[in-house]
Design an enzyme around this catalytic site. Sequence first.
Site, PDB file in Angstrom:
ATOM      1  N   CYS A 135       0.830  -1.213   0.000  1.00 55.22           N
ATOM      2  CA  CYS A 135       0.000   0.000   0.000  1.00 55.22           C
ATOM      3  C   CYS A 135       0.863   1.261   0.000  1.00 55.22           C
ATOM      4  O   CYS A 135       1.324   1.719   1.047  1.00 55.22           O
ATOM      5  CB  CYS A 135      -0.926   0.006   1.216  1.00 55.22           C
ATOM      6  SG  CYS A 135      -1.991   1.457   1.253  1.00 55.22           S
ATOM      7  N   CYS A 138      -0.571   4.159   1.994  1.00 50.04           N
ATOM      8  CA  CYS A 138      -0.483   4.012   3.455  1.00 50.04           C
ATOM      9  C   CYS A 138       0.950   4.252   3.934  1.00 50.04           C
ATOM     10  O   CYS A 138       1.167   4.894   4.959  1.00 50.04           O
ATOM     11  CB  CYS A 138      -0.855   2.611   3.906  1.00 50.04           C
ATOM     12  SG  CYS A 138      -2.274   1.900   3.114  1.00 50.04           S
ATOM     13  N   ASP A 139       1.910   3.708   3.222  1.00 49.66           N
ATOM     14  CA  ASP A 139       3.280   3.639   3.745  1.00 49.66           C
ATOM     15  C   ASP A 139       4.281   4.526   3.013  1.00 49.66           C
ATOM     16  O   ASP A 139       5.440   4.633   3.442  1.00 49.66           O
ATOM     17  CB  ASP A 139       3.773   2.183   3.696  1.00 49.66           C
ATOM     18  CG  ASP A 139       2.888   1.268   4.539  1.00 49.66           C
ATOM     19  OD1 ASP A 139       2.409   1.730   5.591  1.00 49.66           O
ATOM     20  OD2 ASP A 139       2.667   0.114   4.142  1.00 49.66           O
TER      21      ASP A 139
END
Length: 312
Positions: A135, A138-139
């Site tokens: 992701c 997300c990261d």
Amino acid sequence: MSEHVKCLIIGSGPAGYTAGIYLSRAEMNPLLIEGMQPGGQLTITNEVENFPGYPGGSSGPVIMEDIRQQALRVGTEMRTGMVTSVDFSSRPFHCIVDNEDEIVADTVIVATGANARWLGLPSEQKFRGFGVSTCATCDGNFFRNRTTVVIGGGDTALEDALYLSKLCTKVYIVHRRDQFRGTMALQKQVLATVNIEVVWDTVPVDIVGEQQGFIKKVTGLQVKNVKSGEEKTLAVDGVFEAIGVTPVSDLFKGQLDMDEQGYIITQPGTCRTSVEGVFAAGDVQDPNYRQAIIAAGTGAIAGIEAGRFLLA
Ligand code: NAP
């Protein structure tokens, strides 16, 4: 606790929420169980340009919250929780939420979507969460001013690489062929981005990293050119895998007919599954298109069909 509903919707992506909108407007009082990731895959997508109704594009979380609010406004009841077991052997159907609460439902709409796939490289598990991710939105922030690699050649890989290129000094894309699968508009943007380098005809072999006590970090991706056989290590701080998805259908194995990949089989042109009264919508039954707008469309079909079934 046990309660009876006319329709239980399992899953909260565009398919589940849209089914909720249709059934609520038909006054069927649907109950929707949102699952682990309310909003589904779109909530980990940064820029969305192809969902109608957003002329300037929008972000996945914004679109999903808009659809969610629309479903709530027309009366869909939503509950946080996971459906942990189902029994479709007789009607009404029996479903258990969070291993304790029983919902007895006259109809069920399965809209559980799909999850990102992992490559299964030897050191992947060791570095998951320490530089290996599926992701980017997300990261990606952990890799500001660093070097990252995205693996894959589909829309997700191209979108992830574009997103990361705004944060990272350099982004590699490692793709196993000499041609992308993703949309032409994204391909053009990727190829015009100066800090993205595409490594064609190449497959990942393993993640390279260091460990000191509990501290682990990725230092590279070992890759192999499939044409020349040449192996090398790309020096990277983060590895993002974008190699496709698998349907979230384990819960329904043995109860609903599925193909060999786990996609729930629906009768052509409908959302009807192998069990009368159980419908499937969105990515869990779509091996071909896997688009948010199509998930929403099939959610509408499932909502209409469940409504008609309840009235019959
Ligand atoms: P995808 O289209 O299935 O692409 C997966 C990519 O990973 C392919 O390029 C594939 O290579 C590669 N791959 C698969 N297994 C691999 C392996 N074991 N080793 C190395 N490479 C591997 O998956 P996706 O990009 O996640 O997209 C899924 C669906 O969502 C698609 O229908 C896509 O159009 C849609 N989507 C749409 C948007 C958008 O419209 N904005 C955004 C994201 C996703 P090959 O090409 O050689 O098969």
